[in-house]
Design an enzyme around this catalytic site. Structure first.
Site, PDB file in Angstrom:
ATOM      1  N   TYR A 141      41.992  47.883  34.263  1.00 53.54           N
ATOM      2  CA  TYR A 141      41.226  46.871  34.157  1.00 53.54           C
ATOM      3  C   TYR A 141      39.998  48.136  34.511  1.00 53.54           C
ATOM      4  O   TYR A 141      39.241  47.605  34.344  1.00 53.54           O
ATOM      5  CB  TYR A 141      41.597  45.924  35.334  1.00 53.54           C
ATOM      6  CG  TYR A 141      42.011  45.155  34.649  1.00 53.54           C
ATOM      7  CD1 TYR A 141      43.190  44.702  34.898  1.00 53.54           C
ATOM      8  CD2 TYR A 141      41.486  43.690  35.009  1.00 53.54           C
ATOM      9  CE1 TYR A 141      43.723  43.141  34.009  1.00 53.54           C
ATOM     10  CE2 TYR A 141      42.081  42.853  34.308  1.00 53.54           C
ATOM     11  CZ  TYR A 141      43.342  42.675  33.635  1.00 53.54           C
ATOM     12  OH  TYR A 141      43.563  41.384  33.449  1.00 53.54           O
ATOM     13  N   LYS A 190      57.413  48.881  36.777  1.00 56.71           N
ATOM     14  CA  LYS A 190      58.353  49.146  35.943  1.00 56.71           C
ATOM     15  C   LYS A 190      57.975  50.282  35.884  1.00 56.71           C
ATOM     16  O   LYS A 190      57.813  51.240  35.883  1.00 56.71           O
ATOM     17  CB  LYS A 190      57.154  48.789  34.536  1.00 56.71           C
ATOM     18  CG  LYS A 190      57.648  49.160  33.494  1.00 56.71           C
ATOM     19  CD  LYS A 190      58.333  48.703  32.580  1.00 56.71           C
ATOM     20  CE  LYS A 190      58.795  48.843  31.037  1.00 56.71           C
ATOM     21  NZ  LYS A 190      59.637  48.240  31.100  1.00 56.71           N
ATOM     22  N   ASP A 222      59.381  43.337  33.080  1.00 52.12           N
ATOM     23  CA  ASP A 222      59.843  42.775  32.661  1.00 52.12           C
ATOM     24  C   ASP A 222      60.663  41.588  32.606  1.00 52.12           C
ATOM     25  O   ASP A 222      60.928  40.630  31.886  1.00 52.12           O
ATOM     26  CB  ASP A 222      60.486  43.163  31.181  1.00 52.12           C
ATOM     27  CG  ASP A 222      61.065  45.206  31.324  1.00 52.12           C
ATOM     28  OD1 ASP A 222      61.698  44.930  32.790  1.00 52.12           O
ATOM     29  OD2 ASP A 222      62.095  45.484  30.558  1.00 52.12           O
ATOM     30  N   ASP A 246      47.943  39.345  36.150  1.00 51.87           N
ATOM     31  CA  ASP A 246      47.460  38.347  34.851  1.00 51.87           C
ATOM     32  C   ASP A 246      48.315  38.025  33.888  1.00 51.87           C
ATOM     33  O   ASP A 246      48.281  36.626  33.885  1.00 51.87           O
ATOM     34  CB  ASP A 246      46.595  39.629  34.117  1.00 51.87           C
ATOM     35  CG  ASP A 246      45.474  38.686  33.054  1.00 51.87           C
ATOM     36  OD1 ASP A 246      45.254  37.780  33.546  1.00 51.87           O
ATOM     37  OD2 ASP A 246      45.681  39.308  32.190  1.00 51.87           O
ATOM     38  N   ASP A 250      49.871  34.047  34.630  1.00 49.37           N
ATOM     39  CA  ASP A 250      49.543  32.929  33.158  1.00 49.37           C
ATOM     40  C   ASP A 250      51.002  32.277  32.955  1.00 49.37           C
ATOM     41  O   ASP A 250      50.910  30.895  32.560  1.00 49.37           O
ATOM     42  CB  ASP A 250      48.760  33.219  32.078  1.00 49.37           C
ATOM     43  CG  ASP A 250      47.594  33.162  31.820  1.00 49.37           C
ATOM     44  OD1 ASP A 250      47.197  33.176  32.934  1.00 49.37           O
ATOM     45  OD2 ASP A 250      47.215  32.824  30.782  1.00 49.37           O
TER      46      ASP A 250
HETATM   47  C1  IPM Z   1      41.775  36.598  34.563  1.00 52.46           C
HETATM   48  C2  IPM Z   1      41.396  36.411  33.646  1.00 52.46           C
HETATM   49  C3  IPM Z   1      40.258  37.278  34.039  1.00 52.46           C
HETATM   50  C4  IPM Z   1      41.578  38.941  34.098  1.00 52.46           C
HETATM   51  C5  IPM Z   1      39.364  37.989  32.960  1.00 52.46           C
HETATM   52  C6  IPM Z   1      38.455  37.125  32.431  1.00 52.46           C
HETATM   53  C7  IPM Z   1      38.956  39.399  32.291  1.00 52.46           C
HETATM   54  O1  IPM Z   1      42.662  36.439  32.570  1.00 52.46           O
HETATM   55  O2  IPM Z   1      41.249  36.368  36.112  1.00 52.46           O
HETATM   56  O3  IPM Z   1      43.395  36.126  35.310  1.00 52.46           O
HETATM   57  O4  IPM Z   1      42.424  39.669  33.225  1.00 52.46           O
HETATM   58  O5  IPM Z   1      41.534  39.432  34.828  1.00 52.46           O
HETATM   59 MG    MG Z   2      44.887  35.827  33.319  1.00 55.06          MG
END
Ligand code: IPM
Ligand code: MG
Length: 356
Positions: A141, A190, A222, A246, A250
């Site tokens: 990042y 990893k 993984d 990240d 999700d």
């Molecule tokens: C999150 C989002 C952000 C990230 C994006 C919008 C830059 O996906 O907060 O998870 O990758 O950190």
């Molecule tokens: Mg995200």
């Protein structure tokens, strides 16, 4: 003590509407807390030609915590200056400005919504909450990036960097959090491929000796992605690097069943907090009163608990949301679980009714 002030940055897309509803809860549970409104993202660009203008930085520096909404515009408008680089210039710049290096992302399973998860019920029953701790200021990042041409061929590079100091700081926080939550910590990396991961694992193993009550386990990322789906109940606290966190967070939002329910809290070395929903600005839902405001509301609850030391006000919000769900009120993203359809405002009306 003077009135606490929180910087409120609704941003773009559904940000302003879920924030407006969330501030109704703030006024009800902590009327003395003063929200100071600021611009960020595309909304700031329109006025200041900057995604994170100096006026917003000043406002934040004068606040006790930051409540952030979401940023970013519709894909078909991505070429406009208002949206170009919007996420990087606003949310990543904000995280860096504040120095918030650890991000807490709890995936909490509400019993009333178990049917919503694509996972089999028996896999979820033993599972209350999985907390993902994501390092927030290192990795690809913030490493050097470049796109260039060599011998007629385009090449792109994103450098992943971690310092021992960054990982050590992260590890201490992770062990302290795990110690307060039953003593299980799973560090995800990893290490079979990446140098950054091998350093990560070495530092976590060394820091573990300071926390004899915590049981540390290492897992490859993984495998972790698979285990989160196959057997989420095995996890209590997961600590991982920026990019893996990240992605895994999700993936973990499949446990509650909607990204609209994942709040988050990020902290710097002084404990200052930035609170934001883990989901995005959802431009396609904007202005229709259909967005799920839970992630924003639960982020406010985390703010009240961690930055303002108001555990009762935080619990009041969390319990009122749970009661609203138990009564069957559902925003459209939750309708697969059955129930009574309500919009963003209608859901909030119900949460307000259920406050103690
Ligand atoms: C999150 C989002 C952000 C990230 C994006 C919008 C830059 O996906 O907060 O998870 O990758 O950190
Ligand atoms: Mg995200």
């Amino acid at each position: 003590m003077s009135r606490p002030r929180i910087a409120v940055l609704p941003g773009d897309g559904i940000g302003p509407e879920v924030m407006q509803q969330t501030l109704r809860l703030l006024a009800a549970v902590a009327p003395d807390v003063e929200p100071i409104m600021g611009l960020i993202g595309g909304a700031a660009y329109v006025k200041h030609q900057a995604h994170f203008p100096a006026a917003t930085r000043d406002l934040i520096d004068d606040s006790d915590a930051v409540l952030f909404g979401s940023v970013g515009g519709p894909i078909e408008q991505a070429h406009l200056p208002q949206w170009r680089g919007c996420e990087v210039n606003s949310i990543l710049a904000l995280r860096q400005h504040l120095g918030v290096f650890i991000n807490h992302r709890p995936a909490r399973i509400f019993p009333a919504l178990r049917a919503l998860s694509p996972l089999k019920n028996e896999r979820l029953e033993a599972c209350g909450e999985v907390l993902i701790l994501r390092e927030l200021l290192g990795d690809v990042y913030f490493g050097k990036k470049r796109t260039f041409k060599e011998n007629g061929c385009m090449i792109a590079e994103d450098v992943a960097t971690y310092t021992e100091h960054q990982i050590t700081q992260m590890a201490h926080q992770a062990f302290q959090t795990a110690a307060a939550r039953g003593g299980q910590l799973c560090s995800v990396d990893k290490a079979n491929v990446l140098d950054t991961s091998r350093l990560w694992r070495q530092v976590f193993t060394a820091v573990a000796t300071d926390y004899p009550t915590v049981q540390l386990q290492h897992m490859l990322v993984d495998n972790c992605a698979m285990q989160l789906i196959l057997n989420p109940a095995q996890f209590s606290v997961i600590a991982t690097s920026n990019l893996f966190g990240d992605i895994l967070s999700d993936a973990a939002s499949a446990l509650p069943g909607s990204l609209g329910m994942m709040p988050s809290a990020s902290f710097n070395a002084t404990g200052f907090g930035l609170y934001e929903p883990a989901g995005g600005s959802a431009p396609e839902l904007t202005g229709k009163d259909v967005a799920n405001p839970m992630a924003q509301m639960l982020s406010l609850a985390m703010l009240l608990r961690h930055s303002l030391d108001r555990p009762a006000a935080a619990a009041a919000i969390e319990q009122a949301i749970e009661a609203t769900l138990d009564q069957g009120h559902r925003t459209p993203d939750l309708m697969a679980a059955g129930g009574q359809p309500v919009g963003t405002t209608g859901f909030t009306d119900q949460v307000l009714r259920h406050l103690p």
